[in-house]
Design an enzyme around this catalytic site. Structure first.
Site, PDB file in Angstrom:
ATOM      1  NE  ARG A   1      -3.707  -2.545   1.553  1.00  0.00           N
ATOM      2  CZ  ARG A   1      -3.443  -3.608   2.339  1.00  0.00           C
ATOM      3  NH1 ARG A   1      -2.684  -3.486   3.418  1.00  0.00           N
ATOM      4  NH2 ARG A   1      -3.953  -4.779   2.058  1.00  0.00           N
TER       5      ARG A   1
ATOM      6  CG  ASN B   1      -9.571 -11.894  11.437  1.00  0.00           C
ATOM      7  OD1 ASN B   1      -9.001 -11.265  10.546  1.00  0.00           O
ATOM      8  ND2 ASN B   1      -9.282 -13.159  11.703  1.00  0.00           N
TER       9      ASN B   1
ATOM     10  CG  ASN C   1     -11.986  -4.502   3.563  1.00  0.00           C
ATOM     11  OD1 ASN C   1     -10.884  -4.305   4.072  1.00  0.00           O
ATOM     12  ND2 ASN C   1     -12.533  -5.693   3.501  1.00  0.00           N
TER      13      ASN C   1
ATOM     14  NE  ARG D   1     -13.363  -7.097   6.614  1.00  0.00           N
ATOM     15  CZ  ARG D   1     -12.197  -7.655   6.297  1.00  0.00           C
ATOM     16  NH1 ARG D   1     -11.091  -6.933   6.328  1.00  0.00           N
ATOM     17  NH2 ARG D   1     -12.128  -8.915   5.950  1.00  0.00           N
TER      18      ARG D   1
ATOM     19  CG  ASP E   1      -9.487  -8.127   9.360  1.00  0.00           C
ATOM     20  OD1 ASP E   1      -8.375  -8.444   9.753  1.00  0.00           O
ATOM     21  OD2 ASP E   1     -10.212  -8.861   8.657  1.00  0.00           O
TER      22      ASP E   1
ATOM     23  N   GLY F   1      -1.760 -11.418   8.609  1.00  0.00           N
ATOM     24  CA  GLY F   1      -1.670 -12.855   8.853  1.00  0.00           C
ATOM     25  C   GLY F   1      -2.721 -13.389   9.804  1.00  0.00           C
ATOM     26  N   GLY F   2      -3.772 -12.600  10.043  1.00  0.00           N
ATOM     27  CA  GLY F   2      -4.815 -13.024  10.977  1.00  0.00           C
ATOM     28  C   GLY F   2      -5.636 -14.211  10.516  1.00  0.00           C
ATOM     29  CD  GLU F   3      -7.558 -13.534   7.317  1.00  0.00           C
ATOM     30  OE1 GLU F   3      -6.649 -12.761   6.967  1.00  0.00           O
ATOM     31  OE2 GLU F   3      -8.462 -13.205   8.100  1.00  0.00           O
TER      32      GLU F   3
ATOM     33  CD1 TRP G   1      -4.809  -6.886   8.638  1.00  0.00           C
ATOM     34  CD2 TRP G   1      -5.247  -5.597   6.876  1.00  0.00           C
ATOM     35  NE1 TRP G   1      -6.169  -6.918   8.419  1.00  0.00           N
ATOM     36  CE2 TRP G   1      -6.463  -6.144   7.353  1.00  0.00           C
ATOM     37  CE3 TRP G   1      -5.274  -4.744   5.766  1.00  0.00           C
ATOM     38  CZ2 TRP G   1      -7.691  -5.862   6.753  1.00  0.00           C
ATOM     39  CZ3 TRP G   1      -6.499  -4.464   5.173  1.00  0.00           C
ATOM     40  CH2 TRP G   1      -7.684  -5.029   5.667  1.00  0.00           C
TER      41      TRP G   1
END
Lengths: 549, 270
Positions: A149, A279, A403, A349, A324, A209-211, A261
């Site tokens: 970004r 999240n 988002n 969100r 998130d 990396g929250g997934e 992030w």
């Protein structure tokens, strides 16, 4: 780690080099004679005071993304046309070209997908240098979202995070690496995609990396040496404040999620950093993590000097929908019930728009800006009154009611502009197998592809009420910028860059860029007396301006 | 001169060893590729179930819980992969393992067995395909197709473009599914075929199917099969019709036997 010292001997040496080459340089162009040392912290602090510059992700620390430039107006915006297009040659199918370019002294500093980066002549769109990182083949989160970004900037240094979870410092004159430090082990699920936030003596970064079964953090680094100054863990350790909102299990805390992030914002007077947290993990399966799961889905206010938590507010306690709360916090001074108030605002969100006192974290307003069926109001205890856990469908989908695409705040109008997404999904949780480097969403989501739309919405920040909207055929990830001439610029999923009258919502201009505008918002600057508006889209960065007289 | 000779010699040696390595890799690669053409779990009834668990944990976020894809992120419908692009067990294995470079689809370092489980799962959810042989009379079917369908559909090179190309449809969909589309075409209208009508300032009333649209414009195929683009600002009376442009064929109009003949013809066109 290589360290470059920017102290005076180097500057003197460079000055000497310039003096030696002066007889040649004089032929070419007028030279100021002094060697540019790049923008200082004080320059960034000035925000838009010098509109030939855009030195930090949102243009200034408040993240209003509201430029004072007024050459392009509602009256002449119909004449806006592309001046040049830059082709990156690198793409991310399924995501976007999500960067915001920085600009200083007529040079754009741009990051791209797959950890490419460029310095580009703002006048012509021609590049000075290109950087490309050799990425490992076993990326985790970074493989599925190979985006970036933007840069942070200080002096002659640029700062960029990478998909293998490093923080780099590059020399803005050459693209050479000055130092390279590890943020986290990408192999277990970490990556980094946000634009570093540079404040006085610190580079602040967050992590993706929250997934995966990871633990989020916010770090501060020394801009010169690359040494880490502090770390704030977004999920507390055993016994720390906030751990009572989790099971009493050190293993669960160590992989609780809470990515950081997106960029935060900064209040230099309070010396507080405001940052959104993502999240909890697993995303959709909550049975193994009973409790509110702080500081997931929260905004945290951190002391810039130490990284200590001053206050927090949790938008979605015990999130089950991957909502998130990393949407950029917007800082403003508004009149609240007759009194001036320093606030932080976020369109979340979960489909709600929030206004908080940014000194204390007190909730002032929480109101839906979408048709969310998850909740319709916030109770007097500051918690949402949840109506639907997701099994019945038609909440915002996991991509959310909005988002990370930047919103904008127009202070003179007290209007908050954002991209809203109206979607429908059904969540089916399922206990995941946890393994390092393997995503653990914890279930599946059925998204109704037949439903869904998007809209640019203008909210009254005092009430959260809709002032006007412009609808899109599909849910959009395009961001928003406003300019003091009364214009709103926004991008949509169909690829249009558009301009609107900020007060009436009338569409005044549009240009089809040829690829959806995803995760990016326009930026603007002035160069040689001409205002440019830039937008990344697909594999292109396009600069627009009025015709030269 | 000496260093240069040394380099040249060294380079020569290097080239030889690289060639040898390439040969080895090719040989090895071939044997591996051959081994990977067939799914070793193909006859194991438990494989698809196990693959489904992996799919929901690892793949469903992008491809959807029903594997039918998510259009907004260009994730394809995986129930159709066996009838498109000439996929085999081996090619689907390779796509999962290696990802698709330049796309959002990453490489996956799963053990081979787990990838084969995924292949088994994807086989198990493949859409349609004949569940029983097509018994209709193809010659009669061709005559009926030309009379009733070819005005909008085509098979191979013949016919029209307003509706979907029906070549290979019997490989993708069951008899019942195709039959219900003929009896009740409006029950489910595919992307690219949703009907619309409007009044154009300059071009009068227009009817067609939506191919694409954004906030300002719409791209359609009109009922004369002409691709046309319009600015929405020049349009009025825009109607997004719920009913497909395809007429529904009742049993009175097309008997079950005649419908079967058409399917028999289509099956011949695979």
């Amino acid at each position: 780690m290589q360290t470059i010292n920017f102290s005076k001997p180097l500057n003197r040496m460079l000055a000497g080099l310039v003096l030696m080459s002066l007889p040649l340089a004089v032929v070419g162009q007028a030279n100021s004679g002094s060697v540019s040392s790049g923008p200082s912290y004080e320059d960034i602090l000035q925000g838009f005071a010098d509109s030939s510059r855009w030195l930090t992700y949102s243009g200034d620390y408040s993240s209003k993304r509201h430029s004072p430039l007024a050459q392009i107006t509602p009256e002449n915006v119909q004449q806006l046309r592309p001046v040049w297009t830059f082709q990156t040659g690198t793409t991310t199918r399924g995501r976007g070209f999500e960067t915001t370019p920085l600009v200083d002294e007529g040079v754009l500093y741009v990051t791209g997908s797959n950890n490419y980066a460029w310095a580009i002549d703002a006048k012509t769109g021609r590049s000075f240098w290109q950087y490309r990182r050799n990425l490992p083949s076993d990326l985790t989160y970074g493989a599925s979202s190979p985006v970036n970004r933007g840069f942070g900037m200080l002096g002659n240094s640029l700062f960029m995070v990478t998909l293998d979870a490093h923080l780099l410092s590059l020399d803005r004159r050459s693209g050479e690496i000055l130092w390279d430090v590890v943020l986290a082990d990408y192999r277990v699920g970490y990556a980094a995609t946000m634009a570093p936030l540079v404040i006085d003596g610190k580079v602040i970064v967050g992590i993706s990396g929250g997934e995966y079964a990871t633990r989020g953090f916010i770090d501060a680094f020394d801009p010169v040496t690359g040494e880490r100054i502090w770390r704030f863990n977004t999920i507390p350790g055993p016994g720390e404040p906030g751990s009572e909102t989790w099971p009493d299990d050190a293993d669960i805390l160590a992989r609780g999620g809470g990515g950081s992030w997106m960029n935060g914002s900064y209040d230099p007077e309070l010396d507080l950093i405001y940052w959104g947290v993502g999240n909890p993990n697993p995303d959709y399966f909550g049975a193994t993590r009973p409790g509110d799961n702080l500081y997931s889905n929260s905004i945290v206010a951190l002391e810039a000097a130490t990284g200590q938590l001053r206050w927090h507010y949790q938008f979605t306690p015990h999130d089950l929908h991957d909502w998130d709360s990393n949407q950029i916090p917007v800082l403003a001074e508004i009149e609240w019930q007759g009194q001036p108030r320093a606030v932080v605002m976020q369109a979340n969100r979960n489909g709600f728009f929030y206004v908080l006192d940014r000194v204390t974290g007190e909730l002032l307003l929480g109101k839906p800006f979408t048709g969310t069926t998850w909740a319709r109001e916030i109770g007097s205890d500051g918690r949402p009154i949840v109506l639907n856990d997701g099994s019945k469908g038609c909440l915002p989908d996991p991509w959310g009611g909005t988002n990370f695409m930047p919103p904008s705040f127009y202070p003179e109008l007290d209007l908050f502009f954002l991209t809203a997404r109206e979607t429908c999904a059904t969540f089916v949780p399922e206990e995941p197998q946890l393994a390092p480097g393997q995503a653990s969403f914890g279930g599946v989501v059925f998204i109704d592809n037949e439903q869904g739309s998007g809209a640019l919405r203008a909210l009254d920040v005092h009430t959260g009420e809709l002032r006007w909207e412009f609808t899109y055929p599909s849910p959009s990830f395009g961001g928003v910028m406003t300019t003091a001439s009364g214009l709103v610029f926004a991008g949509d999923h169909e690829g249009n860059l558009m301009a609107f009258d900020a007060e009436s919502g009338e569409n005044l201009w549009h240009y089809q860029t040829g690829s959806r505008i995803w995760g990016a918002a326009p930026m603007t600057h002035i160069l040689d007396g001409r205002q440019y508006v830039l937008i990344p889209s697909g594999t292109t960065l396009t600069a627009f301006a009025l015709p030269e007289e | 001169m000496k260093p240069k000779n040394y380099l040249v010699t060294n380079f020569g040696v290097m080239r030889i060893s690289v060639c040898a390595l390439v040969s080895l890799l090719l040989l090895g690669g071939l044997s591996v590729a051959q081994a990977q053409q067939n799914n070793p779990l193909a006859s194991d009834p438990r494989a698809a179930g196990a693959g489904g668990v992996i799919f929901r944990a690892q793949c469903a976020t992008c491809h959807g819980a029903d594997a039918k894809g998510i259009a907004s992120i260009e994730a394809p419908d995986l129930t159709l992969i066996w009838t498109q692009d000439g996929n085999t067990d081996g090619s689907v294995f390779a796509t999962i393992q290696n990802g698709i470079p330049g796309s959002i689809m990453p490489a996956h370092g799963f053990p081979d067995t787990e990838i084969w489980m995924l292949v088994s799962y994807l086989r198990s959810i493949a859409t349609g395909g004949a569940t029983r042989p097509f018994t209709g009379d193809a010659d009669t079917g061709q005559r009926l197709f030309n009379a009733n369908c070819a005005g909008c559909h085509r098979v191979g090179g013949a016919g029209s473009a307003l509706g979907p190309n029906l070549a290979g449809v019997t490989a993708r969909r069951s008899q019942d599914s195709i039959a219900s589309s003929i009896r009740e075409p409006s029950a489910s209208i595919g992307r690219g075929y949703k009907p619309i009508s409007f009044l154009s300032v300059n071009q009068g009333r227009v009817q067609g199917v939506i191919k694409s649209e954004d906030a300002f414009s719409i791209q359609i195929m009109d009922s004369n099969q002409q691709l046309r683009g319009f600015m929405k600002s020049e349009l009025s009376q825009m109607n997004r019709e719920p009913n497909s442009l395809m007429p529904s064929f009742s049993i009175a109009e097309l008997s079950d036997s005649e419908l079967n003949d058409i399917l028999g013809f289509l099956d011949q066109q695979r």
